[in-house]
Design an enzyme around this catalytic site. Structure first.
Site, PDB file in Angstrom:
ATOM      1  CG  ASP A  80      38.435-110.207  38.847  1.00 32.11           C
ATOM      2  OD1 ASP A  80      39.610-109.788  38.965  1.00 32.11           O
ATOM      3  OD2 ASP A  80      37.581-109.620  38.159  1.00 32.11           O
ATOM      4  CD  GLU A 138      41.397-106.334  34.882  1.00 30.09           C
ATOM      5  OE1 GLU A 138      41.867-105.540  34.046  1.00 30.09           O
ATOM      6  OE2 GLU A 138      40.914-107.449  34.563  1.00 30.09           O
TER       7      GLU A 138
END
Lengths: 372, 372
Positions: A80, A138
């Site tokens: 991400d 994250e």
């Protein structure tokens, strides 16, 4: 978010150049919470690889070898990114005479992900068994973190002797990380009108020794497994007072202690309580550090391989990263990935392409040397 | 606000009991900004009194004698109140065995206004020439203050040798007032990530000596014209820090110094700058104090007259009141009025009726003794 018209696909991992692969990854939007299409593309690209077992949990994809090696390494990265800031699609540019990949995710951390994908397909018989981990969430709240979810639901997927997290480290090894703890030191008093200040007890005045102890504090530098971690004890906030004519009855000093990974979170808390002995101390947040584990069996080979490619030697990581999650599982871990971490999340995020190639070359050298 | 159906009128000032008059005043709503009907009623009640010249500016009414006395006294009070809190109409009640007038304005300060109106009509030949001042907008922003407006537009209306402000003082003489000054003491540093705290300079830590000086400060007690004023130096606010992982580059400590009226505002500022020598000090607000002037010619007669009625002796006033506006005009001034100032603005605002009568009796005794 808008679903792309056609599902994104990755190029042939055995054919594609690792920098080209990074560009493709960057151009598949995968802001936290919308990693699905990229996770699908990664799973689809790895599923046909004969030497890998591919597992999936949510938008985390795990691929691993089962070669019967005596040691297992994890190579991990989050897929991400923070939100795009008009910096996609990615571009190759020249900055200061150096070719860079420009765009969101180029530093944090699709370069590291590309390196892992590139090698996952290519290294059919690595010297270590390898678990390649691509995870979600994250860049958002810690309780959503995909690596944390895997650690909780499938700790066996993360079992290993050593972990390399591809977070940007300028293609240098940054070992372990400091721990962090946040506390609030509170002083109290008795409110009164300032016109009759002697009837009150001023809680801000009472905080004088708290600030004095902070100002006088001498932070340690601690050698842990051969790396020197500098600590820090910092006031990060102070509040007190409710009106300009009232003696305040409460003052709060928020303090952040960054501590070497030789200290546990409990030991860090005890240390802070000792520093502020006599004051009310409340812990509001904390995360343990991670030892670099550079002295563990086999890890010196990794260091040597990286050094031969980059000429660099390991340094301590000061910031807190997901290496700590490996440490909590008993797996020593280092950060090793392309890109300058200070450009992460920046609108001008960009990564030298030679760092992407260097990371791939170093990991490949490490995982092929000594292989049967 | 709603205009009353009929214009309010005051009872005959020569006939009415002073407590009854206070009740009537309380029951004419006169929250700041809506003093018009009460000001009209006061003007209408005083206009026919033969020994008074009646002047008006906005909702301030001034009535004065011209008897050719060698000294002139001002007796002043504000006619506005803070908003009503379900505590009107006023009531006579018994609290702790004592008759009280219960309701908004009974303490702050329609008791003092009633005493002045009562005497204005009654004292046809006082020992001093008297200027009776009834003014608006005391309970709101200082720049709206009716007494301040009179001082600016008609300073001659306020010219006097001595002033009595009928603010609640439990029917005791509270002389002068302390001055007040607000400063902000700012420390600066250099921002950095707390993970690399040594790269920054922590502005909160840098404020340690500021708080230490506050904690160590010994406030003075200063005799001014026979009254002892206690000073105070108080932190009233502290702020610093922008995020829990950032070494802050700025910290601000707001400090309130309440100083004896023997010190000018400029001297107070110089003192605060001396206390915080070496730090950045910015003055944000300030108002001078007021000397009690109890040693001025004729004022001992006032003290003696009050003491004979109440048995009390003068005390210093610590809070800032409009006596300071008289001081700025060179007129020594005291607070003297019925009611406990700690009940001002309270929902249970109430005033012992015997304090209203005592104030009226004391002022009457003073202004009639020695009259020709």
């Amino acid at each position: 978010m808008t679903q792309p018209a056609t599902l994104p696909r990755l190029p042939d991992l055995l054919e594609a150049d690792v920098v080209d692969l990074t560009r493709v990854l960057c151009d598949i939007p995968s802001v936290s919470g919308d990693e699905g299409p990229l996770a699908d593309a990664i799973e689809a690209a790895l599923a046909p690889v004969p030497h890998l077992e591919v597992l999936r949990d949510g938008d985390a994809v795990v691929a691993r070898t089962h070669l019967g090696r005596s040691r297992r390494a994890v190579v991990a990265g989050h897929i991400d990114t923070v939100p795009v800031a008009g910096n996609l699609p990615s571009e190759l540019r020249v900055v200061d005479g150096q070719e860079v990949l420009w765009g969101r995710g180029s530093v944090d951390m699709l370069g590291g992900v590309a390196v892992a994908l590139h090698l996952a397909a290519r290294l059919t018989a690595p010297a270590w068994d390898v678990t390649w981990v691509f995870y979600d969430h994250e860049e958002v709240a810690a309780d959503l973190n995909g690596l944390g979810r895997l650690a909780e639901r499938h700790p066996d997927w993360l079992a290993a002797d050593f972990a390399v997290l591809g977070e940007p480290s300028n293609a240098g090894i940054e070992g372990g990380c400091n721990g962090t703890i946040q506390v609030v030191v509170t002083t109290t008093g008795r409110a009164a009108h300032t016109g009759r200040a002697w009837r009150g007890e001023n809680a801000i005045h009472a905080a004088a020794p708290v600030l004095a102890r902070l100002a006088e504090y001498e932070a340690r530098a601690v050698d842990v497994d051969g790396l020197v971690y500098r600590e820090g004890l910092s006031a990060v906030g102070i509040t007190g007072g409710i009106a300009t004519n009232v003696v305040p009855d409460r003052c709060e000093v928020r303090v952040n202690y960054r501590f070497a990974p030789s200290r546990s979170l409990e030991e860090a808390e005890a240390h802070v309580r000792e520093v502020f002995a006599g004051f009310d101390v409340t812990v509001v947040d904390g995360a343990p550090g991670a030892r670099p584990g550079l002295d563990r069996p086999g890890v010196p080979d990794f260091i040597a391989a990286v050094s031969r490619v980059t000429g660099g030697s390991p340094a301590p990581k000061y910031g807190w990263t997901d290496v700590s999650r490996f440490a909590a599982l008993g797996v020593p871990a280092v950060n090793f990935g392309p890109g300058d971490p200070s450009l992460a999340h920046a609108d001008d995020e960009h990564c030298p392409t030679d760092q992407i190639r260097a990371c791939a070359a170093a990991l490949e050298a490490w995982l092929t040397e000594g292989a049967p």
